[in-house]
Design a protein around this motif. Structure first.
Motif, short mmCIF file in Angstrom:
data_model
loop_
_atom_site.label_atom_id
_atom_site.label_comp_id
_atom_site.label_asym_id
_atom_site.label_seq_id
_atom_site.Cartn_x
_atom_site.Cartn_y
_atom_site.Cartn_z
N PRO A 188 6.92 10.59 -20.96
CA PRO A 188 5.52 10.80 -20.57
C PRO A 188 4.87 11.93 -21.38
N ASP A 189 3.91 11.57 -22.22
CA ASP A 189 3.17 12.58 -22.98
C ASP A 189 1.83 12.82 -22.28
N GLY A 190 0.97 13.60 -22.90
CA GLY A 190 -0.30 13.94 -22.26
C GLY A 190 -1.15 12.73 -21.92
N VAL A 191 -1.34 11.83 -22.90
CA VAL A 191 -2.17 10.65 -22.66
C VAL A 191 -1.50 9.74 -21.62
N GLY A 192 -0.18 9.55 -21.75
CA GLY A 192 0.53 8.69 -20.80
C GLY A 192 0.44 9.23 -19.39
N ALA A 193 0.60 10.54 -19.22
CA ALA A 193 0.54 11.13 -17.89
C ALA A 193 -0.86 11.04 -17.31
N PHE A 194 -1.88 11.36 -18.12
CA PHE A 194 -3.27 11.31 -17.65
C PHE A 194 -3.64 9.88 -17.26
N ALA A 195 -3.43 8.95 -18.19
CA ALA A 195 -3.83 7.57 -17.93
C ALA A 195 -2.94 6.92 -16.86
N GLY A 196 -1.66 7.32 -16.82
CA GLY A 196 -0.76 6.78 -15.80
C GLY A 196 -1.21 7.17 -14.41
N ALA A 197 -1.62 8.46 -14.25
CA ALA A 197 -2.11 8.90 -12.95
C ALA A 197 -3.41 8.19 -12.59
N LEU A 198 -4.28 8.01 -13.59
CA LEU A 198 -5.54 7.29 -13.36
C LEU A 198 -5.26 5.86 -12.90
N LEU A 199 -4.34 5.21 -13.59
CA LEU A 199 -4.01 3.82 -13.28
C LEU A 199 -3.34 3.70 -11.91
N ALA A 200 -2.47 4.67 -11.59
CA ALA A 200 -1.81 4.64 -10.28
C ALA A 200 -2.84 4.81 -9.16
N GLY A 201 -3.83 5.68 -9.39
CA GLY A 201 -4.90 5.85 -8.41
C GLY A 201 -5.72 4.57 -8.26
N LEU A 246 0.83 -1.20 0.00
CA LEU A 246 0.00 0.00 0.00
C LEU A 246 0.87 1.26 0.00
N ALA A 247 1.94 1.23 0.79
CA ALA A 247 2.84 2.40 0.83
C ALA A 247 3.47 2.62 -0.55
N ALA A 248 3.87 1.53 -1.20
CA ALA A 248 4.47 1.65 -2.54
C ALA A 248 3.46 2.21 -3.54
N ALA A 249 2.23 1.71 -3.47
CA ALA A 249 1.20 2.18 -4.41
C ALA A 249 0.89 3.65 -4.16
N SER A 287 3.76 5.74 -5.56
CA SER A 287 3.70 5.78 -7.02
C SER A 287 2.60 6.72 -7.49
N ALA A 288 1.43 6.64 -6.82
CA ALA A 288 0.31 7.50 -7.21
C ALA A 288 0.66 8.97 -6.98
N ALA A 289 1.39 9.25 -5.89
CA ALA A 289 1.77 10.64 -5.61
C ALA A 289 2.70 11.16 -6.73
N PHE A 290 3.69 10.36 -7.11
CA PHE A 290 4.61 10.78 -8.19
C PHE A 290 3.87 10.94 -9.51
N ALA A 291 3.00 9.97 -9.82
CA ALA A 291 2.29 10.00 -11.12
C ALA A 291 1.33 11.19 -11.17
N SER A 292 0.63 11.45 -10.05
CA SER A 292 -0.33 12.57 -10.05
C SER A 292 0.39 13.89 -10.16
N ASP A 293 1.49 14.03 -9.41
CA ASP A 293 2.25 15.28 -9.45
C ASP A 293 2.77 15.54 -10.87
N MET A 294 3.28 14.46 -11.48
CA MET A 294 3.82 14.60 -12.84
C MET A 294 2.71 14.99 -13.83
N ALA A 295 1.55 14.32 -13.69
CA ALA A 295 0.44 14.63 -14.60
C ALA A 295 -0.02 16.06 -14.42
N LEU A 296 -0.10 16.49 -13.17
CA LEU A 296 -0.54 17.85 -12.89
C LEU A 296 0.40 18.87 -13.53
#
Lengths: 485, 107
Positions: free
Chosen positions: A76-89, A42-45, A48-57
């Motif tokens: 990381p492009d727009g789609v990758g960042a958006f979907a990556g943050a969604l997937l990390a969440g 859970l800590a790892a997830a 990861s979600a914090a890094f992915a969300s910050d990057m997408a933002l």
């Protein structure tokens, strides 16, 4: 000191959003027991979600981020960042919910299940950020093999049969991807995604065939109809954690990867039109076949899987438009499907539901699970004020704008079918008397599912105030369109 | 067309045919091991075609790693299937699953 470390971490956010999951998986296996492994996972997830969300933002608001050494492999492009943050969440919610289902595994096996869940998420996020097709291939296959292992770990032996079918379908998809990448390299002279988009294509036929095979290879893993033979066998018998991995993480990850790859391949003047037609045909078939199979299904997880196929078809139709409006509509649809899938698979796990008969009266026996299933069903119908409606509305807008009236018709067909199978779920939840005692878990860990159910309801409810999501989807689509140019 | 170009075309055609046959075998074969063999054939064909077309070493290296991982997972799965069902033939597995489902539904 801490501020400097945080800045350093933000600079390497693409790499850290991946590596925290992989390191978390290794540490989870080394954990002393299932609960300790769960906390580590859970800590790892969360990290990861914090890094992915910050990057997408940062990427979607500032327009670009500085890539350092990892830029050689990650882009990381727009789609990758958006979907990556969604997937990390989604991965955070899935790992959290797995805490309620660790009892499904033997004590020694539970840490491995958590590690495989993290690797599934890491693989798909990696594929969304990979710079070239080799990176995409390796990341996709990592995610796929991890999810096959997770399915095979289910207690019911029928899940092994499903895992075998998954392995077969995924292996064929992998071979298609390798062959397609070889042909694309032969035709366009590059495997680097931005380079393919900008390449002067010398052999258009080889490149077109290669692009089609690459997309088909991923579509096999997304379970897009008629390539979804493995899906019913897997989702019908797998346990809760496996269902979340395959039905949510894999489905969303694979569709998002298709959106990203298509955004680089479709603008090509040499072969883009042919690929667009192929995607549109596949999308239309998926909408119809998925909807019909969902109507005929008597198992909640299978029904959700088939409804997901119809949703995936809608996303492919959006992508086939090959316009920023289409990519934005695809991302909104993807988010809507993530909410619905989490609600339905999570509600099924929390309520101990397999067949539709076991839904009878669940709304009174397990109110949160019932509410989540109802929200998921309403979203799949495409009812107004839900995110499902918004996703379909954006597709209709984009389709009509491009003169694709038939695509709008396919979406309306999916909504009508959704009214039938979604309405059947709501009728059973709230208008029937329970036929048997409540089969859900009774220990305190069952509350680990609550955040996922609540989050899914909130995501579906974003249809009421969608401005932020729409702005993010538009920015992501504009960013990838700009990257390709 | 030069002899070299013709040779490459023939190799690519044969490799694509191997990929297609392997994919069909992996998809329709009833036996788990034959299915796995089909996968290996499909992947080998795809790698040969990609190599003949001049694909970078990274793609071929990645594909080899994937084949090894897939075979390892497939063999482990075949062993677990044999332990759980006493069979690795798809019709027998499906029949056993149908019986399991029927017995669960029975009152």
């Amino acid at each position: 000191m801490i501020a400097a470390l945080l800045d350093l971490a933000r600079t390497h956010a693409p790499l850290l959003s991946l590596s925290t999951l992989v390191i978390g998986a290794a540490l989870a296996i080394a954990g002393a027991g299932p609960r300790l492994s769960w906390f580590i996972a859970l800590a790892a997830a969360l990290a990861s979600a914090a890094f992915a969300s910050d990057m997408a933002l940062r990427l979607l608001t500032d327009g670009e981020i500085v890539l350092t050494i990892e830029g050689a492999a990650l882009f990381p492009d727009g789609v990758g960042a958006f979907a990556g943050a969604l997937l990390a969440g989604v991965a955070v919610l899935a790992v959290m919910a797995a805490g309620a289902s660790l009892g499904d595994y033997e004590r020694r096996a539970a840490p491995f299940a958590l590690a495989l869940l993290l690797l599934t998420a890491a693989g798909w996020i990696g594929a969304l950020m990979a710079r070239d097709l080799v990176g995409v291939l390796i990341a996709v296959e990592t995610a796929w093999l991890a999810s096959v292992g997770l399915v095979a770990m289910s207690a019911q032996r029928a899940a092994l049969n499903g895992a075998l079918r998954m392995l077969g379908a995924g292996g064929v998809g992998g071979a298609m991807f390798v062959l397609g990448a070889g042909l694309l390299h032969h035709g366009a002279g590059a495997l680097d995604l931005p380079a393919i988009a900008a390449a002067h294509v010398e052999r258009a036929d080889a490149a077109a065939l290669g692009a089609g095979l690459v997309l088909l290879g991923v579509a096999l893993k997304a379970g897009v109809a008629p390539l979804h033979e493995w899906m019913g066998a897997v989702l019908g018998r797998v346990n809760a954690v496996g269902a979340l991995a395959v039905g949510v993480l894999c489905a969303i990850g694979a569709i998002a990867v298709i959106v990203r790859l298509a955004a680089y391949l479709l603008p090509s003047l040499a072969f883009g039109e042919g690929v667009s037609i192929a995607l549109a045909v596949l999308g239309g078939a998926s909408v119809v076949i998925g909807s019909v199979q969902a109507v005929g299904s008597h198992n909640l997880r299978r029904m959700t899987g088939y409804a997901g196929i119809a949703q995936a078809g809608g996303v492919l139709l959006c992508v086939a438009l090959a316009s920023p409006a289409g990519y934005a509509a695809a991302l909104v649809q993807l988010t809507a499907f993530a909410g619905a899938a989490l609600a339905l698979f999570g509600g099924a796990a929390a309520g101990g539901v397999q067949t539709l008969e076991t839904l009878d009266g669940l709304g009174r026996r397990a109110p949160l699970a019932g509410a989540a299933i109802m929200a998921g069903a309403v979203s799949l119908m495409g009812a107004p004020l839900t995110l499902g409606f918004l996703g379909r509305w954006r597709l209709v807008e984009a389709g009509v704008g491009a003169g694709w009236w038939w695509a709008a018709g396919a979406v309306i067909f999916a909504s009508l079918a959704g009214v039938f199978y979604g309405g059947r779920l709501i009728e059973r939840l709230y208008f029937r008397r329970a036929g048997e005692v409540y089969a859900g878990a009774r220990d305190v860990w069952r509350w680990a599912m609550a955040p996922m159910l609540a989050a899914s309801i909130v995501v579906i409810g974003l249809g009421v105030a969608p401005a932020g999501l729409l702005a993010a989807a538009d920015a992501a689509a504009a960013h990838i369109a700009g990257s390709v140019r | 067309m030069t002899p070299e170009a013709l040779t490459i075309r023939l190799i690519v055609a044969a490799a694509i045919a191997l990929t297609a046959f392997g994919a069909v075998a992996a998809w329709v074969s009833g036996n788990a091991i034959k299915r796995l063999a089909g996968l290996v054939a499909a992947m080998a064909g795809a790698m040969v075609a990609a190599a003949a077309l001049g694909a970078p070493d990274a793609l071929l290296g990645g594909a080899v790693a994937i084949v090894f991982a897939t075979v390892a997972a497939g063999v482990a799965l075949a062993v677990r299937l044999q332990e759980a069902y006493g069979a690795i033939e798809a019709p027998e597995l499906d029949q056993a699953d149908r019986q399991d489902e029927a017995s669960e539904r029975a009152p």
